[in-house]
Design a protein around this motif. Structure first.
Motif, PDB file in Angstrom:
ATOM      1  N   ARG A 214      39.192  76.808  26.215  1.00 10.27           N
ATOM      2  CA  ARG A 214      38.917  77.189  24.824  1.00 10.27           C
ATOM      3  C   ARG A 214      39.042  75.946  23.967  1.00 10.27           C
ATOM      4  O   ARG A 214      40.045  75.225  24.060  1.00 10.27           O
ATOM      5  N   VAL A 215      38.061  75.706  23.122  1.00  9.04           N
ATOM      6  CA  VAL A 215      38.056  74.523  22.257  1.00  9.04           C
ATOM      7  C   VAL A 215      37.970  74.975  20.805  1.00  9.04           C
ATOM      8  O   VAL A 215      37.134  75.816  20.455  1.00  9.04           O
ATOM      9  N   HIS A 216      38.849  74.425  19.971  1.00  4.59           N
ATOM     10  CA  HIS A 216      38.774  74.696  18.532  1.00  4.59           C
ATOM     11  C   HIS A 216      38.868  73.380  17.768  1.00  4.59           C
ATOM     12  O   HIS A 216      39.174  72.328  18.349  1.00  4.59           O
ATOM     13  N   ASP A 217      38.585  73.430  16.461  1.00  6.04           N
ATOM     14  CA  ASP A 217      38.589  72.204  15.668  1.00  6.04           C
ATOM     15  C   ASP A 217      39.862  72.082  14.848  1.00  6.04           C
ATOM     16  O   ASP A 217      40.823  72.846  15.034  1.00  6.04           O
ATOM     17  N   GLN A 218      39.884  71.098  13.940  1.00  6.07           N
ATOM     18  CA  GLN A 218      41.090  70.821  13.163  1.00  6.07           C
ATOM     19  C   GLN A 218      41.439  71.919  12.173  1.00  6.07           C
ATOM     20  O   GLN A 218      42.534  71.933  11.615  1.00  6.07           O
ATOM     21  N   TYR A 219      40.511  72.860  11.957  1.00  4.33           N
ATOM     22  CA  TYR A 219      40.775  73.995  11.073  1.00  4.33           C
ATOM     23  C   TYR A 219      41.082  75.270  11.861  1.00  4.33           C
ATOM     24  O   TYR A 219      41.070  76.362  11.301  1.00  4.33           O
ATOM     25  N   ALA A 220      41.332  75.114  13.158  1.00  5.44           N
ATOM     26  CA  ALA A 220      41.624  76.236  14.061  1.00  5.44           C
ATOM     27  C   ALA A 220      40.424  77.162  14.214  1.00  5.44           C
ATOM     28  O   ALA A 220      40.569  78.323  14.592  1.00  5.44           O
ATOM     29  N   ARG A 221      39.228  76.664  13.962  1.00  6.38           N
ATOM     30  CA  ARG A 221      38.017  77.456  14.151  1.00  6.38           C
ATOM     31  C   ARG A 221      37.544  77.309  15.598  1.00  6.38           C
ATOM     32  O   ARG A 221      37.427  76.181  16.095  1.00  6.38           O
ATOM     33  N   PRO A 222      37.265  78.391  16.292  1.00  8.69           N
ATOM     34  CA  PRO A 222      36.787  78.278  17.677  1.00  8.69           C
ATOM     35  C   PRO A 222      35.413  77.632  17.725  1.00  8.69           C
ATOM     36  O   PRO A 222      34.548  77.914  16.877  1.00  8.69           O
ATOM     37  N   LEU A 223      35.214  76.776  18.712  1.00 11.27           N
ATOM     38  CA  LEU A 223      33.932  76.096  18.886  1.00 11.27           C
ATOM     39  C   LEU A 223      33.212  76.566  20.143  1.00 11.27           C
ATOM     40  O   LEU A 223      32.003  76.789  20.114  1.00 11.27           O
ATOM     41  N   GLU A 224      33.944  76.668  21.237  1.00 17.91           N
ATOM     42  CA  GLU A 224      33.324  77.137  22.476  1.00 17.91           C
ATOM     43  C   GLU A 224      34.377  77.660  23.430  1.00 17.91           C
ATOM     44  O   GLU A 224      35.552  77.328  23.319  1.00 17.91           O
ATOM     45  N   ILE A 225      33.913  78.461  24.373  1.00 14.30           N
ATOM     46  CA  ILE A 225      34.772  78.931  25.463  1.00 14.30           C
ATOM     47  C   ILE A 225      33.956  78.843  26.746  1.00 14.30           C
ATOM     48  O   ILE A 225      32.772  79.197  26.763  1.00 14.30           O
ATOM     49  N   THR A 226      34.579  78.331  27.798  1.00 18.79           N
ATOM     50  CA  THR A 226      33.915  78.158  29.086  1.00 18.79           C
ATOM     51  C   THR A 226      34.738  78.812  30.174  1.00 18.79           C
ATOM     52  O   THR A 226      35.957  78.665  30.222  1.00 18.79           O
ATOM     53  N   ASP A 227      34.061  79.537  31.056  1.00 16.99           N
ATOM     54  CA  ASP A 227      34.678  80.062  32.278  1.00 16.99           C
ATOM     55  C   ASP A 227      34.030  79.364  33.462  1.00 16.99           C
ATOM     56  O   ASP A 227      32.823  79.490  33.680  1.00 16.99           O
ATOM     57  N   LEU A 228      34.847  78.627  34.214  1.00 18.22           N
ATOM     58  CA  LEU A 228      34.389  77.935  35.418  1.00 18.22           C
ATOM     59  C   LEU A 228      35.003  78.614  36.632  1.00 18.22           C
ATOM     60  O   LEU A 228      36.195  78.906  36.649  1.00 18.22           O
ATOM     61  N   VAL A 229      34.193  78.879  37.632  1.00 12.11           N
ATOM     62  CA  VAL A 229      34.683  79.415  38.900  1.00 12.11           C
ATOM     63  C   VAL A 229      34.328  78.423  39.994  1.00 12.11           C
ATOM     64  O   VAL A 229      33.165  78.032  40.138  1.00 12.11           O
ATOM     65  N   VAL A 230      35.361  77.985  40.722  1.00 12.66           N
ATOM     66  CA  VAL A 230      35.172  77.058  41.830  1.00 12.66           C
ATOM     67  C   VAL A 230      35.425  77.820  43.118  1.00 12.66           C
ATOM     68  O   VAL A 230      36.517  78.352  43.327  1.00 12.66           O
ATOM     69  N   ASN A 231      34.420  77.884  43.965  1.00 13.00           N
ATOM     70  CA  ASN A 231      34.544  78.547  45.259  1.00 13.00           C
ATOM     71  C   ASN A 231      34.362  77.475  46.320  1.00 13.00           C
ATOM     72  O   ASN A 231      33.252  77.076  46.645  1.00 13.00           O
ATOM     73  N   ALA A 232      35.484  76.970  46.851  1.00  8.67           N
ATOM     74  CA  ALA A 232      35.401  75.841  47.766  1.00  8.67           C
ATOM     75  C   ALA A 232      36.542  75.883  48.759  1.00  8.67           C
ATOM     76  O   ALA A 232      37.668  76.186  48.418  1.00  8.67           O
ATOM     77  N   GLU A 233      36.227  75.547  49.984  1.00  9.44           N
ATOM     78  CA  GLU A 233      37.261  75.496  51.007  1.00  9.44           C
ATOM     79  C   GLU A 233      38.049  74.201  50.935  1.00  9.44           C
ATOM     80  O   GLU A 233      39.252  74.165  51.185  1.00  9.44           O
ATOM     81  N   ARG A 234      37.341  73.111  50.583  1.00 13.02           N
ATOM     82  CA  ARG A 234      38.017  71.825  50.556  1.00 13.02           C
ATOM     83  C   ARG A 234      37.674  71.045  49.299  1.00 13.02           C
ATOM     84  O   ARG A 234      37.610  69.832  49.292  1.00 13.02           O
ATOM     85  N   ASP A 235      37.414  71.752  48.208  1.00 11.64           N
ATOM     86  CA  ASP A 235      37.090  71.100  46.949  1.00 11.64           C
ATOM     87  C   ASP A 235      38.365  70.901  46.145  1.00 11.64           C
ATOM     88  O   ASP A 235      39.381  71.548  46.383  1.00 11.64           O
ATOM     89  N   THR A 236      38.301  70.005  45.172  1.00 17.28           N
ATOM     90  CA  THR A 236      39.486  69.679  44.369  1.00 17.28           C
ATOM     91  C   THR A 236      39.093  69.609  42.906  1.00 17.28           C
ATOM     92  O   THR A 236      38.061  69.042  42.550  1.00 17.28           O
TER      93      THR A 236
END
Length: 247
Positions: A214-236
């Motif tokens: 979750r990213v917001h600015d200096q006025y506490a206004r939301p800018l964006e939200i990202t959901d990342l899903v990593v499906n990996a046996e040997r990823d980092t």
């Protein structure tokens, strides 16, 4: 959403109101709060921050232009007064979890103009069923053993403040490639200070991990939200943080 007002125009001052606002802005420039080359917030936001009219803000900016503290072009007013350098944002990549250039991974990113996921709409303060710019990212290795998918929704504030993002609305058809790697740079250039929070949880299978940013600015206004899903046996997942030296 209520904003935090960092300064109020001083009372008991014989200067005209625009002169007092100019002095407050000059203090921010000298402190490096608005670093050299960075765009100042728009007149509407400055007027709201200081509780004055936009005409008063225009007069204050004119005072700063005459003194050489700011310069104005087609993109707005920029700080020119020497101050503290802009802190690097190199560790904050978009979207979260995006790989560096990898000749073996196949990356694809597109944008659509659609209703975001309900949890995204709530986090961004969007009204139900209101569409916004949604970015989808997918990265997979040739053997298919490492898969990353990310969905990002941008707020109305981000689209109003960041012209580079707003331009994508007309081509957000879900098919045109749209690598927004510079999204955070665009936000900073628009005068936004970025604060992010990353939460990591297990997603279903033991080999899957979900990262929510979750990213917001200096006025506490939301800018964006990202959901990342990593499906990996040997990823980092690698996170880098840079702390400035004390003093």
């Amino acid at each position: 959403m209520a904003r935090t007002t960092p300064h109020d125009p001083p009372t008991g001052d014989d200067r005209p109101l625009y002169g007092r606002i100019a002095a407050l802005l000059l203090d921010e420039l000298r402190a490096g709060i608005i670093p050299p080359g960075q765009r100042l917030p728009g007149e509407r936001h400055l007027a709201s921050r200081y509780g004055v009219s936009r005409e008063t803000v225009r007069q204050a900016l004119e005072v700063l232009r005459r003194s050489g503290a700011v310069a104005t072009d087609r993109r707005g007013s920029h700080a020119t007064l020497p101050g503290r350098p802009v802190e690097t944002a190199g560790a904050l990549t978009f979207p979260v979890g995006a790989r560096p250039v990898d000749p073996y991974a196949v990356d694809r990113a597109t944008v659509t103009w659609e209703e975001p996921p309900p949890e995204h709409a709530r986090a961004l303060g969007l009204a139900p069923h209101r569409p916004t710019l949604v970015h989808r990212y997918r990265s997979v290795t040739p053997d298919g053993r490492s898969l990353r998918t990310a969905v990002t929704s941008f707020s109305a504030v981000a689209l109003a403040e960041v012209a580079e993002l707003a331009r994508y609305r007309d081509r957000a058809d879900g098919t045109t490639p749209a690598q927004l790697r510079r999204a955070y740079d665009w936000m900073r250039t628009a005068g936004l200070t970025l604060h992010h929070q990353d939460a990591i949880t297990q997603a279903g299978a033991a080999s899957s991990v979900r990262v929510t940013r979750r990213v917001h600015d200096q006025y506490a206004r939301p800018l964006e939200i990202t959901d990342l899903v990593v499906n990996a046996e040997r990823d980092t997942l690698v996170y880098e943080f840079t702390l400035p030296a004390a003093g």
